[in-house]
Design a protein around this motif. Structure first.
Motif, PDB file in Angstrom:
ATOM      1  N   THR A  70       0.835  -1.205   0.000  1.00  0.00           N
ATOM      2  CA  THR A  70       0.000   0.000   0.000  1.00  0.00           C
ATOM      3  C   THR A  70       0.867   1.251   0.000  1.00  0.00           C
ATOM      4  N   ARG A  71       1.929   1.236   0.805  1.00  0.00           N
ATOM      5  CA  ARG A  71       2.831   2.386   0.851  1.00  0.00           C
ATOM      6  C   ARG A  71       3.542   2.588  -0.493  1.00  0.00           C
ATOM      7  N   PHE A  72       3.883   1.486  -1.151  1.00  0.00           N
ATOM      8  CA  PHE A  72       4.533   1.575  -2.468  1.00  0.00           C
ATOM      9  C   PHE A  72       3.605   2.232  -3.484  1.00  0.00           C
ATOM     10  N   VAL A  73       2.361   1.778  -3.538  1.00  0.00           N
ATOM     11  CA  VAL A  73       1.381   2.345  -4.485  1.00  0.00           C
ATOM     12  C   VAL A  73       1.135   3.811  -4.155  1.00  0.00           C
ATOM     13  N   TYR A  74       0.996   4.138  -2.872  1.00  0.00           N
ATOM     14  CA  TYR A  74       0.789   5.525  -2.463  1.00  0.00           C
ATOM     15  C   TYR A  74       1.971   6.400  -2.872  1.00  0.00           C
ATOM     16  N   GLY A  75       3.187   5.892  -2.665  1.00  0.00           N
ATOM     17  CA  GLY A  75       4.383   6.646  -3.056  1.00  0.00           C
ATOM     18  C   GLY A  75       4.453   6.879  -4.556  1.00  0.00           C
ATOM     19  N   MET A  76       4.092   5.872  -5.331  1.00  0.00           N
ATOM     20  CA  MET A  76       4.104   6.032  -6.787  1.00  0.00           C
ATOM     21  C   MET A  76       3.072   7.077  -7.212  1.00  0.00           C
ATOM     22  N   ARG A  77       1.904   7.089  -6.574  1.00  0.00           N
ATOM     23  CA  ARG A  77       0.881   8.080  -6.905  1.00  0.00           C
ATOM     24  C   ARG A  77       1.320   9.475  -6.488  1.00  0.00           C
ATOM     25  N   GLN A  78       2.043   9.594  -5.363  1.00  0.00           N
ATOM     26  CA  GLN A  78       2.508  10.893  -4.885  1.00  0.00           C
ATOM     27  C   GLN A  78       3.493  11.539  -5.856  1.00  0.00           C
ATOM     28  N   HIS A  99      -5.041  -1.884  -4.813  1.00  0.00           N
ATOM     29  CA  HIS A  99      -4.467  -0.973  -3.822  1.00  0.00           C
ATOM     30  C   HIS A  99      -4.826   0.480  -4.148  1.00  0.00           C
ATOM     31  N   GLU A 100      -4.812   0.829  -5.425  1.00  0.00           N
ATOM     32  CA  GLU A 100      -5.215   2.188  -5.825  1.00  0.00           C
ATOM     33  C   GLU A 100      -6.663   2.464  -5.429  1.00  0.00           C
ATOM     34  N   ASN A 101      -7.531   1.485  -5.670  1.00  0.00           N
ATOM     35  CA  ASN A 101      -8.952   1.659  -5.333  1.00  0.00           C
ATOM     36  C   ASN A 101      -9.156   1.802  -3.822  1.00  0.00           C
ATOM     37  N   LYS A 102      -8.432   0.996  -3.020  1.00  0.00           N
ATOM     38  CA  LYS A 102      -8.531   1.111  -1.565  1.00  0.00           C
ATOM     39  C   LYS A 102      -8.042   2.480  -1.104  1.00  0.00           C
ATOM     40  N   LEU A 103      -6.935   2.927  -1.679  1.00  0.00           N
ATOM     41  CA  LEU A 103      -6.394   4.242  -1.327  1.00  0.00           C
ATOM     42  C   LEU A 103      -7.366   5.353  -1.714  1.00  0.00           C
ATOM     43  N   MET A 104      -7.989   5.209  -2.863  1.00  0.00           N
ATOM     44  CA  MET A 104      -8.929   6.229  -3.336  1.00  0.00           C
ATOM     45  C   MET A 104     -10.107   6.366  -2.384  1.00  0.00           C
ATOM     46  N   SER A 105     -10.631   5.232  -1.907  1.00  0.00           N
ATOM     47  CA  SER A 105     -11.769   5.305  -0.986  1.00  0.00           C
ATOM     48  C   SER A 105     -11.365   5.942   0.346  1.00  0.00           C
ATOM     49  N   VAL A 106     -10.178   5.615   0.838  1.00  0.00           N
ATOM     50  CA  VAL A 106      -9.715   6.189   2.102  1.00  0.00           C
ATOM     51  C   VAL A 106      -9.425   7.677   1.948  1.00  0.00           C
ATOM     52  N   ILE A 107      -8.772   8.048   0.847  1.00  0.00           N
ATOM     53  CA  ILE A 107      -8.431   9.451   0.609  1.00  0.00           C
ATOM     54  C   ILE A 107      -9.690  10.300   0.444  1.00  0.00           C
ATOM     55  N   SER A 108     -10.674   9.776  -0.272  1.00  0.00           N
ATOM     56  CA  SER A 108     -11.915  10.544  -0.454  1.00  0.00           C
ATOM     57  C   SER A 108     -12.655  10.695   0.875  1.00  0.00           C
ATOM     58  N   GLU A 109     -12.634   9.679   1.721  1.00  0.00           N
ATOM     59  CA  GLU A 109     -13.282   9.764   3.030  1.00  0.00           C
ATOM     60  C   GLU A 109     -12.592  10.801   3.914  1.00  0.00           C
ATOM     61  N   VAL A 110     -11.253  10.800   3.917  1.00  0.00           N
ATOM     62  CA  VAL A 110     -10.496  11.764   4.723  1.00  0.00           C
ATOM     63  C   VAL A 110     -10.703  13.178   4.200  1.00  0.00           C
ATOM     64  N   SER A 111     -10.713  13.343   2.892  1.00  0.00           N
ATOM     65  CA  SER A 111     -10.916  14.685   2.335  1.00  0.00           C
ATOM     66  C   SER A 111     -12.320  15.199   2.638  1.00  0.00           C
ATOM     67  N   GLU A 112     -13.323  14.339   2.613  1.00  0.00           N
ATOM     68  CA  GLU A 112     -14.697  14.732   2.945  1.00  0.00           C
ATOM     69  C   GLU A 112     -14.786  15.196   4.398  1.00  0.00           C
ATOM     70  N   LEU A 113     -14.143  14.430   5.305  1.00  0.00           N
ATOM     71  CA  LEU A 113     -14.140  14.825   6.721  1.00  0.00           C
ATOM     72  C   LEU A 113     -13.404  16.140   6.931  1.00  0.00           C
ATOM     73  N   SER A 114     -12.322  16.328   6.206  1.00  0.00           N
ATOM     74  CA  SER A 114     -11.540  17.563   6.323  1.00  0.00           C
ATOM     75  C   SER A 114     -12.345  18.766   5.846  1.00  0.00           C
ATOM     76  N   MET A 115     -13.086  18.609   4.751  1.00  0.00           N
ATOM     77  CA  MET A 115     -13.911  19.709   4.241  1.00  0.00           C
ATOM     78  C   MET A 115     -15.069  20.021   5.184  1.00  0.00           C
ATOM     79  N   GLN A 116     -15.662  18.991   5.784  1.00  0.00           N
ATOM     80  CA  GLN A 116     -16.736  19.220   6.750  1.00  0.00           C
ATOM     81  C   GLN A 116     -16.215  19.953   7.985  1.00  0.00           C
ATOM     82  N   LYS A 117     -15.030  19.591   8.444  1.00  0.00           N
ATOM     83  CA  LYS A 117     -14.425  20.252   9.605  1.00  0.00           C
ATOM     84  C   LYS A 117     -14.127  21.721   9.285  1.00  0.00           C
ATOM     85  N   ALA A 118     -13.592  21.963   8.084  1.00  0.00           N
ATOM     86  CA  ALA A 118     -13.298  23.347   7.677  1.00  0.00           C
ATOM     87  C   ALA A 118     -14.571  24.172   7.569  1.00  0.00           C
TER      88      ALA A 118
END
Length: 136
Positions: free
Chosen positions: A76-84, A112-131
């Protein structure tokens, strides 16, 4: 005379007689040769006990990293690093091949990309709601 067969002599293979950097030892030398075969070199008796101890141990599996969601975290970290860095599967495939590392298949990489996408979208949604709640 024109049809006379010419005899071709076969060249004999030359025997190797050493080169200038070869060190010649006398037959009576008591020193050990640096080019002795491994079967002639004896392992000291001290190591026999250590070797026997490890041979009696059962072989156990090991992991290079802990598993998260039933897959190794390093993948997962490898895929995330490649996307970064803005690279995808083919760049990761080439990188792993160059470094002689095991490669991820295309389907595993995509999962792994799909799992990361779901987690990233969830975190970004929470971050926008907090802001948004902080602005109100």
């Amino acid at each position: 005379m024109g049809n006379a067969k010419r005899r071709v002599s076969a060249k004999r293979k030359r025997q190797f007689r050493g080169n200038g950097s070869t060190i010649k030892h006398s037959k009576n030398s008591s020193g050990t040769s640096t080019n002795a075969s491994s079967s002639k070199i004896k392992i000291p008796a001290v190591f026999d006990e250590e070797i026997a101890k490890y041979q009696r141990k059962p072989l156990t599996g090991f992991s290079s990293s802990k598993k998260t969601l039933n897959c190794p975290e390093v993948n997962t970290r490898f895929v995330y690093g490649m996307r970064q860095i803005g690279k995808g599967f083919s760049a990761g495939f080439k990188l792993c091949g160059t470094l002689h590392l095991p490669r991820l298949s295309k389907t595993v990489y995509t999962n792994h990309e799909n799992k990361l996408m779901s987690v990233i979208s969830e975190v970004s949604e929470l971050s926008m709601q907090k802001a948004a709640s902080e602005l109100c």
